[in-house]
Design a protein around this motif. Structure first.
Motif, PDB file in Angstrom:
ATOM      1  N   LEU A 279      42.522  45.151  30.330  1.00  0.00           N
ATOM      2  CA  LEU A 279      43.068  43.926  30.127  1.00  0.00           C
ATOM      3  C   LEU A 279      44.568  43.883  29.650  1.00  0.00           C
ATOM      4  N   ASP A 342      42.600  32.739  33.303  1.00  0.00           N
ATOM      5  CA  ASP A 342      41.769  33.805  33.323  1.00  0.00           C
ATOM      6  C   ASP A 342      41.881  34.790  32.166  1.00  0.00           C
ATOM      7  N   ARG A 345      40.858  33.296  28.707  1.00  0.00           N
ATOM      8  CA  ARG A 345      39.613  33.289  28.354  1.00  0.00           C
ATOM      9  C   ARG A 345      39.235  34.570  27.730  1.00  0.00           C
ATOM     10  N   ASP A 346      39.700  35.679  28.500  1.00  0.00           N
ATOM     11  CA  ASP A 346      39.040  36.871  28.041  1.00  0.00           C
ATOM     12  C   ASP A 346      39.813  37.350  26.842  1.00  0.00           C
TER      13      ASP A 346
END
Length: 354
Positions: A279, A342, A345-346
């Motif tokens: 991430l 995206d 959200r993570d």
């Protein structure tokens, strides 16, 4: 406790980014406690390409040619447990930012002592320190220079006498701590500005900016030219809330392999979350196309993301207080980063773990 991000998609060309850019006077981040610092330094033996003293060199007795400096420059660092002259991470204890060698026996930031003995070649290692603990904004590396230490000393000795010392202290203020085989130490002080004196032994010297560049170059050559191996996992040695704002050294953003987040509703409730390496890489890779230049900085809140390279330098992304997005220091200006949907959200899914 999650941070919530509104999602925007913005395509832009951002300036090439390097972690830890230094020539900044816009300090906004406070100190850096380190909750998970191990009790001993992580050490990996490494033989320098030049001047490779054995660890046993630390046991030699001082000679008449090596006078002992004042105690503040000679006493061992509280947590320095690795062998002198070996490659290791040696973080300062008790939540202090930077390396253990950057502090005296009382835990105060190392400074040039009065009447310091002459600085000579022959040191077995050097440490690079920021302005901690007073400023906390600038943090040096956690590993020593063990290659070309004599060359660094030669750079200092070659500087001319001071003729112009009128510049005010900048955010890139630094100290170099030289460690000799008998355990004695010498300290050199400088800044990124030519009008700031370089202070060591004897009279102050001119050329602080060039000297600072050469000092950084020795560390970067050791990492990326000599390719001394990274001595261990660094994330738990540097992850803290609040975290450091500036690093004395710069590392490529492409090298980001870890990170952490500080988040909470108020400064008193901020918690730390270690970010998965994958991430952290995604966030780093998205900065270029999702960032735009800013004129100066904007108001920020207590939430932040820190992207970390293998050697411990980090880039600070500060959450904007009055709008969505983050700000960070780019190559030539402050940059605004809008988090892609995206990634938002993570990031929102992360939970505090400290």
């Amino acid at each position: 406790m999650n941070m919530t991000f509104k999602t925007f998609a913005l395509t832009a060309t951002a300036a090439t980014l390097a972690v830890g850019l230094t020539a900044c006077n816009q300090s906004t981040a406070p100190a850096t406690p380190t909750p998970t610092t191990p009790t001993s330094a992580q050490s990996v033996e490494s033989t320098p390409s030049s001047q490779a003293p054995s660890p046993s060199a630390t046991e030699t007795e001082p000679t008449d040619e090596s006078p002992s400096p004042t105690p503040s420059a000679t006493e061992s660092s509280p947590s320095a447990t690795g062998a002198v002259g070996t490659m290791r991470f040696d973080p300062a204890p008790d939540g202090r930012p930077g390396a253990a060698a950057c502090y005296d026996a009382e835990g105060k930031g190392i400074r040039v002592p009065e009447n310091q003995p002459e600085i000579t070649k022959g040191a077995v290692e050097a440490w690079l320190c920021g302005e901690a603990p007073d400023g906390h904004g600038t943090v040096g590396p956690l590993e020593p220079l063990i290659t070309n230490v004599d060359a660094l000393v030669g750079d200092y000795l070659a500087l001319p006498p001071l003729t112009d010392g009128n510049a005010q202290e900048a955010a890139s203020f630094f100290h170099v701590v030289l460690v000799y085989p008998d355990g004695t130490r010498r300290v050199i002080e400088g800044d990124d500005q030519d009008s700031t004196p370089v202070i060591g032994s004897g009279k102050p010297k001119q050329g602080s900016s060039e000297f600072a560049s050469k000092v950084r170059g020795h560390w970067l050559d050791q990492r990326f030219v000599t390719k001394v191996p990274v001595p261990g996992e660094v994330i738990n040695l540097v992850a803290s809330c609040p975290g450091p704002e500036h690093n004395v050294l710069a590392s490529p953003i492409d090298d980001v392999n870890a990170g952490w987040m500080c988040h909470g509703k108020t400064h008193d409730t901020v918690k730390k979350t270690i970010i998965d390496g994958a991430l952290a890489k995604r966030i780093a890779e998205s900065l270029d196309i999702n960032s735009t230049p800013m004129e100066g900085g904007e108001s920020v809140n207590q939430n932040s993301i820190h992207l970390v390279t293998p050697w411990g330098e980090s880039i600070l992304l500060q959450s904007l207080a009055d709008e969505d997005g983050f700000q960070y220091r780019g190559e030539s200006s402050m940059m605004k980063y809008l988090v892609p949907a995206d990634l938002a959200r993570d990031i929102d899914a992360l939970e505090p773990n400290a």
